[in-house]
Write a protein that holds these residues in place. Structure first.
Motif, PDB file in Angstrom:
ATOM      1  N   ALA A  83      10.817  81.349  74.558  1.00 13.73           N
ATOM      2  CA  ALA A  83       9.978  82.539  74.666  1.00 13.73           C
ATOM      3  C   ALA A  83      10.110  83.395  73.413  1.00 13.73           C
ATOM      4  N   SER A  87      12.012  86.747  75.293  1.00 12.08           N
ATOM      5  CA  SER A  87      11.408  87.498  76.389  1.00 12.08           C
ATOM      6  C   SER A  87      11.896  88.933  76.464  1.00 12.08           C
ATOM      7  N   THR A 140       2.465  91.570  72.107  1.00  8.33           N
ATOM      8  CA  THR A 140       2.646  90.496  73.087  1.00  8.33           C
ATOM      9  C   THR A 140       4.084  90.545  73.584  1.00  8.33           C
ATOM     10  N   VAL A 142       6.736  88.529  76.941  1.00  8.39           N
ATOM     11  CA  VAL A 142       6.824  87.546  78.013  1.00  8.39           C
ATOM     12  C   VAL A 142       7.432  88.193  79.252  1.00  8.39           C
ATOM     13  N   LYS A 146       5.401  84.141  81.663  1.00 10.87           N
ATOM     14  CA  LYS A 146       4.040  84.142  81.121  1.00 10.87           C
ATOM     15  C   LYS A 146       3.971  85.136  79.972  1.00 10.87           C
ATOM     16  N   GLN A 147       3.308  84.714  78.884  1.00  9.93           N
ATOM     17  CA  GLN A 147       3.122  85.626  77.763  1.00  9.93           C
ATOM     18  C   GLN A 147       1.876  86.469  77.987  1.00  9.93           C
TER      19      GLN A 147
END
Length: 321
Positions: A83, A87, A140, A142, A146-147
């Motif tokens: 990620a 993330s 952006t 995560v 899910k991004q």
């Protein structure tokens, strides 16, 4: 206090601000369980191995998908490893005017708050700077595997994060209407009347004036069934306006608007409101003696107050055509 659902940091330039992510909204929908008809036996779902038929524990389940004729499984730790930023970062790559983003891209809103008092200064610096420039930060990050594309913007006292749909996730509306949408153009007279109706019904955005009436009706339904009463069906929805009757429907709507009244259809829905909803509506309309009124009297008083022409006190005023 709301529960923190994500912890990480906002990065813009060389500045890193530790923050927590919180849900900005809550769902008040009444949740139902499932029961076998005619009994009070709950229906439960189990995770079952489709080959053996045996139940499988949650810790023994991994994610996977078919790939090159076989099945590839992955551990959550492997997904976390790849990620972006592990993330844990919201990387702002550019700032844009928030009004340039088509509303169709907006998905869900979250609040961002600093993780500690020592981080309030850089946090408020970013919020104030975006407020002064009317810009939103595009980033952006995560969340839950899910991004998301996001817009970080300045709210009154807090930073808000709106998750956005990526461009390839937005369907082309042209596929729905095709060439028929262009061919069915309204006449100038119809357009003028429709514009008059819209202007007469225009007013400020006041979200507290809108209520979830369906949830109230579901609660009333449950209470009525518990008392052994009969369920009263709601009024059927209006029939679609025939093209032949369109001009007449517009004309009548304009007449109502010029008298300072809402279209008749809105008035007819008062019978669908609960007593509590009518009380609240009467309070907002400033109806005196409402606490002593029976339902029928209250409904009549609300209808009459709604029909009154535009006033000067501002409480029931609407823009007149």
């Amino acid at each position: 206090m709301p529960r923190k659902i994500w912890t990480g940091s906002i990065n813009f330039g060389l500045v890193t601000i530790p923050v927590g992510l919180y849900a900005a909204t809550e769902d008040h929908t009444i949740q139902f369980h499932q029961y076998e008809r005619g009994t009070t036996d709950r229906i439960r779902y189990k995770r079952v191995n489709e080959r053996t038929g045996k139940e499988v524990g949650y810790n023994d389940i991994v994610k996977g998908r078919e790939f090159d004729g076989g099945v590839i499984t992955v551990e959550q730790s492997e997904l976390d490893e790849i990620a972006p930023g592990r993330s844990r970062t919201i990387d702002i790559t550019t700032f844009v005017d928030i009004t340039e983003i088509d509303p169709v891209h907006f998905q869900k809103t979250y609040w961002l708050a600093p993780n500690s008092k020592e981080h309030f200064r850089p946090y408020n610096l970013l919020r104030r700077a975006m407020h002064e420039t009317s810009q939103a930060g595009i980033a952006t990050f995560v969340l839950r595997g899910k991004q998301y594309l996001t817009a970080v913007r300045a709210d009154d006292n807090v930073l808000a994060l709106n998750t956005l749909f990526f461009a390839d996730e937005v369907r082309d509306p042209g596929e729905l209407v095709g060439e028929d949408g262009e061919q069915a153009k309204p006449s100038e007279k119809e357009l003028q009347m429709a514009t008059t109706i819209i202007e007469s019904m225009s007013g400020p955005w006041e979200p507290e004036q809108y209520e979830d009436t369906y949830t109230v009706k579901v609660e009333d339904l449950l209470a009525e069934k518990a008392r052994g009463g009969e369920v009263e069906a709601a009024e059927a929805p209006p029939k679609p306006t025939d093209v032949i009757d369109l001009t007449e429907a517009l004309r009548r709507s304009v007449d109502e608007a010029r008298k300072g009244r809402k279209p008749a259809r809105a008035e007819e829905n008062l019978s669908e409101l609960s007593k509590a909803e009518l009380d609240d509506r009467a309070k907002r309309l400033g109806i005196k003696g409402r606490s002593k009124m029976k339902r029928a009297e209250l409904e009549k008083a609300v209808a009459e107050a709604t029909e009154k022409p535009t006033g000067t006190d501002g409480r029931r005023s609407r823009k007149a055509s």
